[in-house]
Design an enzyme around this catalytic site. Structure first.
Site, PDB file in Angstrom:
ATOM      1  N   GLY A  14       0.634  -1.222  -0.141  1.00  0.00           N
ATOM      2  CA  GLY A  14      -0.103  -0.008  -0.045  1.00  0.00           C
ATOM      3  C   GLY A  14       0.836   1.416  -0.002  1.00  0.00           C
ATOM      4  CG  ASN A  16       1.403   3.570  -5.866  1.00  0.00           C
ATOM      5  OD1 ASN A  16       1.923   4.803  -6.132  1.00  0.00           O
ATOM      6  ND2 ASN A  16       1.827   2.564  -6.327  1.00  0.00           N
ATOM      7  CG  HIS A 112       1.791  -0.675 -15.962  1.00  0.00           C
ATOM      8  ND1 HIS A 112       1.742  -1.698 -15.603  1.00  0.00           N
ATOM      9  CD2 HIS A 112       2.846  -0.620 -16.893  1.00  0.00           C
ATOM     10  CE1 HIS A 112       2.487  -2.607 -16.219  1.00  0.00           C
ATOM     11  NE2 HIS A 112       3.255  -2.117 -16.999  1.00  0.00           N
ATOM     12  CB  ALA A 182       7.570   7.791 -11.610  1.00  0.00           C
TER      13      ALA A 182
END
Length: 203
Positions: A14, A16, A112, A182
């Protein structure tokens, strides 16, 4: 205006999810709330992160259902119950059932860990993506947030961010750099973009 509600689907640690929570906390994602976190993995640390933050955390595991149809139905119900404005796949390692994609068409996004169309599609997830990038010898990789459609990593691209590959990178080192430079940046940006677009439609 009512809050823009996120249902976040995640299979692992988790990180993100944490990036989204941090941006909500610092005000970058004002007017946005996480209404529910769903994991297919009962041991996912993401569920713990959600609970600690006072967010409802639910596990819908394939093991608990007699067949794929029953699991798909339970997953769709769990998402619908949270009444999301947007469904966010933040490292969710289950192929979304067609009925979920159709129910929330244009309102599901995925992160992704490559610059799509490179290293994407069937079999490209987690470390496999970074192993493939290093094996191919690319000098630049990155991450992509895209709208989810019925293909695998084929939906419209919202945001991409490049990340340099460095001499001596291992898949694990590269994975971490792609996350930090990113993924954790563009996933909240994409959510903001979707929320702002929704607000624009409402006005």
């Amino acid at each position: 205006m009512s809050d823009f509600r996120l249902c976040v689907l995640v299979s692992g640690g988790g990180t993100n999810l944490q990036a989204i929570m941090d941006r909500i906390d610092d005000g970058s994602l004002s007017g946005i709330v996480i209404s529910r976190v769903i994991s297919n993995n009962p041991d996912a640390y993401a569920l713990e992160r959600a609970k600690k933050a006072g967010i409802e955390a639910v596990c819908v595991s394939r093991r608990d259902y007699p067949d794929a149809a029953a699991f798909n139905s339970a997953l769709l119900s769990a998402i619908k119950e949270s009444e999301p404005s947007l469904v966010v796949l933040a490292g969710f390692l289950v192929v979304l059932p067609r009925e979920v994609i159709r129910e929330f068409e244009g309102r599901i996004i995925n992160i992704h860990p490559s610059l799509i169309p490179s290293f994407c599609g069937k079999g490209y997830y987690g470390l496999f993506v970074h192993e493939a990038a290093l094996k191919r010898g690319v000098k630049v990789t990155g991450a992509t947030v895209h709208i989810v459609d019925e293909g695998t990593d084929t939906g419209p691209i919202l945001i991409q961010k490049p990340v340099m590959v460095k001499e001596g990178d291992t898949p694990e080192i590269l994975q971490r750099r792609v996350m930090e430079e990113a993924e954790w940046i563009i996933l909240p940006e994409a959510i903001r973009k979707m929320a702002d677009a929704e607000e624009g439609r409402e006005n």
